[in-house]
Structures are given as structure tokens and as C-alpha cells.
Design a protein around this motif. Structure first.
Motif, mmCIF file in Angstrom:
data_model
loop_
_atom_site.group_PDB
_atom_site.id
_atom_site.type_symbol
_atom_site.label_atom_id
_atom_site.label_comp_id
_atom_site.label_asym_id
_atom_site.label_seq_id
_atom_site.Cartn_x
_atom_site.Cartn_y
_atom_site.Cartn_z
ATOM 1 N N ASP A 106 60.569 82.954 97.416
ATOM 2 C CA ASP A 106 61.430 83.882 97.881
ATOM 3 C C ASP A 106 61.363 84.984 97.341
ATOM 4 O O ASP A 106 61.883 85.489 98.307
ATOM 5 C CB ASP A 106 62.393 82.943 98.616
ATOM 6 C CG ASP A 106 63.177 83.239 96.528
ATOM 7 O OD1 ASP A 106 62.724 83.317 95.875
ATOM 8 O OD2 ASP A 106 64.531 82.197 96.553
ATOM 9 N N ARG A 107 60.358 85.743 96.642
ATOM 10 C CA ARG A 107 60.179 86.653 96.394
ATOM 11 C C ARG A 107 58.341 86.996 95.815
ATOM 12 O O ARG A 107 58.228 86.044 94.883
ATOM 13 C CB ARG A 107 60.844 87.407 94.871
ATOM 14 C CG ARG A 107 62.182 87.020 96.044
ATOM 15 C CD ARG A 107 62.943 87.647 94.314
ATOM 16 N NE ARG A 107 63.414 89.156 94.115
ATOM 17 C CZ ARG A 107 63.486 89.930 93.477
ATOM 18 N NH1 ARG A 107 64.128 89.593 91.786
ATOM 19 N NH2 ARG A 107 63.537 91.281 93.733
ATOM 20 N N ILE A 108 58.248 87.996 96.447
ATOM 21 C CA ILE A 108 56.226 88.470 96.629
ATOM 22 C C ILE A 108 56.360 89.827 95.584
ATOM 23 O O ILE A 108 57.061 90.610 96.532
ATOM 24 C CB ILE A 108 55.950 87.552 98.173
ATOM 25 C CG1 ILE A 108 55.622 85.921 98.126
ATOM 26 C CG2 ILE A 108 54.674 88.080 97.203
ATOM 27 C CD1 ILE A 108 55.310 85.282 96.943
ATOM 28 N N GLY A 109 55.367 90.348 95.432
ATOM 29 C CA GLY A 109 54.927 91.251 95.160
ATOM 30 C C GLY A 109 54.149 91.345 93.653
ATOM 31 O O GLY A 109 53.357 90.883 94.072
ATOM 32 N N PHE A 110 53.648 92.577 93.596
ATOM 33 C CA PHE A 110 52.821 93.348 92.633
ATOM 34 C C PHE A 110 52.738 93.988 91.450
ATOM 35 O O PHE A 110 54.016 94.219 91.925
ATOM 36 C CB PHE A 110 51.437 93.619 93.341
ATOM 37 C CG PHE A 110 51.748 94.905 94.669
ATOM 38 C CD1 PHE A 110 51.446 95.919 93.847
ATOM 39 C CD2 PHE A 110 51.888 94.773 95.526
ATOM 40 C CE1 PHE A 110 51.502 97.283 94.791
ATOM 41 C CE2 PHE A 110 52.237 95.997 96.516
ATOM 42 C CZ PHE A 110 52.122 96.910 95.692
#
Length: 249
Positions: A106-110
Motif C-alpha cells: 500500500d506504499r510504493i516509492g524509490f
């Protein structure tokens, strides 16, 4: 994007912060993507060059009722349309590129180590609700951990570090949703820094301590004093901003 971790150069601690965020089962922070947002800035700049250079063409063409016998070879839409196109293009790219495993998180990033103020401001326009973590580290320690990124060019490194250090201070003050962390405060287990990261990453302090206890890919080595002196000279302004000028080298 829910989380963007940006370090001002390589060897600044972005992987460590990435590992802390990934302690949470439903969070997925991907690694570096080679600074591709910079390419979109170049695309926007190129299109804007033709847009600004064709103002008279556009005016004459549309005021004439689109006379086909007028010169229109460089006619390009106005800058607001170019900016909107660049923003939408980045959003589409990242939405599709980071779709893998999204159904389980439910949390996506880079995390990235190649972005300055222009790229981060553009990313903030693309993903205004994202948490943006800015990482800084003493440039002398970065240089002692450097491997091949700067090809032993202390002057080029020092110039970029100092410029981005000033930019990161500006971003922290001016851009909503931005948090700045010193690498030294993280690895030194500064209570305030760890509590802030705990809240941002939605992980416990115990989980953070466990990550900090495992050192990966350490590359620290000695460096010639003339290189250290070059970096101190070039980075003096940025080092003062983050209170590195009082530390021993």
C-alpha cells in the motif's frame, strides 16, 4: 509515488533509509533508476526553447485565421502545455514502471542519488502527496567511501556536493512534504532523527535499530590530503549549512 528518498550524491545513506522503510511488510521502496527525471527536464527545456522561439510564428498564424502560406516550421505550443505534458509523462512512466508487486503493497516509492532541486521540484508537482526524504552527509566521509562514481575527481565532486547541499536546504524550507536528515544523526542513533524516521516509515524503533546494526557494502578508505583539502575548500558553504565545519577531518 508515496515515498521518494533522495540523497545529494552517492554514498550518502539512501540504501540504509530504503532498508528502514522496507521493514514494513506493506511498503515497497525500489532502488535507483539512473536519474531518468533529468531526461524529462531536458525534454521540457528543448520543447520550451522552440516554444519561446516561435512566439511570432504562433501569433501571426492564429491571428491570420491559420494562413497556410505563413512560416510555421518551428511553431510549438506554449510552455504551460509543455510542462503539463512532462508532468503527465512522468506520472504515466512511474505508474507503469512501478506496477510490479503493487497489489501486495500500500506504499510504493524509490530512492535516488542523482537529483537536485529541479528534479525534486518536478517530482513534487507529479506526486504532491509524496513524502520526500532528503539525505545529506559530510562530504569528506562520502569521498572516503567513494568508489568509482567521480573517477577520483575531487573538484567535480566538491562542486556538485556544495551546490546540492544549498539546494537541499532551500527545498526543506520551501517545498511541502519534505524532510531533511543528516546521515550522521541516523547512524549515530540520534533520538529525534530515529523517532522521525519511525513515524515516516511506519516502523518501530526496534526495527530501525536492527537495520542499523547490520552494515552492508562498506567501502571506506584513506584519501590523499590534497583531495580532502580541495573538498573542504569547495564545500565550505554547504558544510557550514549542516554544521560540518566544526568536525575534525
Amino acid at each position: 509515488m508515496d515515498v521518494i528518498i533522495s540523497a545529494l550524491t552517492q554514498r550518502t545513506g539512501s540504501t540504509l533509509v530504503q532498508r528502514i522503510f522496507n521493514c514494513r511488510k506493506n511498503t515497497l521502496i525500489w532502488g535507483e533508476h539512473g536519474g531518468i527525471v533529468s531526461e524529462f527536464i531536458r525534454i521540457g527545456d528543448l520543447a520550451s526553447y522552440f516554444s519561446n522561439g516561435s512566439k511570432d510564428e504562433k501569433r501571426d498564424f492564429f491571428q491570420s485565421g491559420k494562413d497556410p502560406n505563413l512560416w510555421t516550421a518551428n511553431m510549438t505550443p506554449d510552455e504551460p502545455f509543455i510542462e503539463a505534458a512532462v508532468i503527465e509523462s512522468i506520472k504515466v512512466l512511474f505508474d507503469h514502471m512501478y506496477i510490479q508487486h503493487r497489489d501486495k503493497h500500500d506504499r510504493i516509492g524509490f530512492k535516488e542519488v542523482r537529483y537536485g532541486k529541479s528534479e525534486l521540484m518536478l517530482l513534487q508537482k507529479c506526486f504532491p502527496d509524496s513524502a520526500i526524504i532528503l539525505l545529506v552527509r559530510n562530504p569528506i566521509d562520502i569521498w572516503r567511501s567513494e568508489t568509482s562514481y567521480w573517477e577520483d575527481d575531487a573538484e567535480a565532486f566538491g562542486q556538485i556536493w556544495n551546490e546540492r547541499a544549498k539546494q537541499y536546504q532551500e527545498l526543506e524550507e520551501e517545498m511541502p512534504g519534505t524532510v531533511l536528515i543528516r546521515y550522521e544523526d541516523l547512524v549515530g542513533r540520534n533520538e529525534k532523527t530515529l523517532q522521525l524516521l519511525s513515524e515516516l516509515a511506519l516502523v518501530s524503533l526496534d526495527e530501525i535499530h536492527r537495520v542499523l546494526s547490520v552494515q552492508l557494502n562498506s567501502t571506506r578508505s584513506t584519501r590523499p590530503q590534497d583531495e580532502i583539502d580541495t573538498i573542504i575548500r569547495l564545500c565550505n558553504e554547504g558544510m557550514a549549512i549542516f554544521n560540518y565545519e566544526q568536525e575534525s577531518f
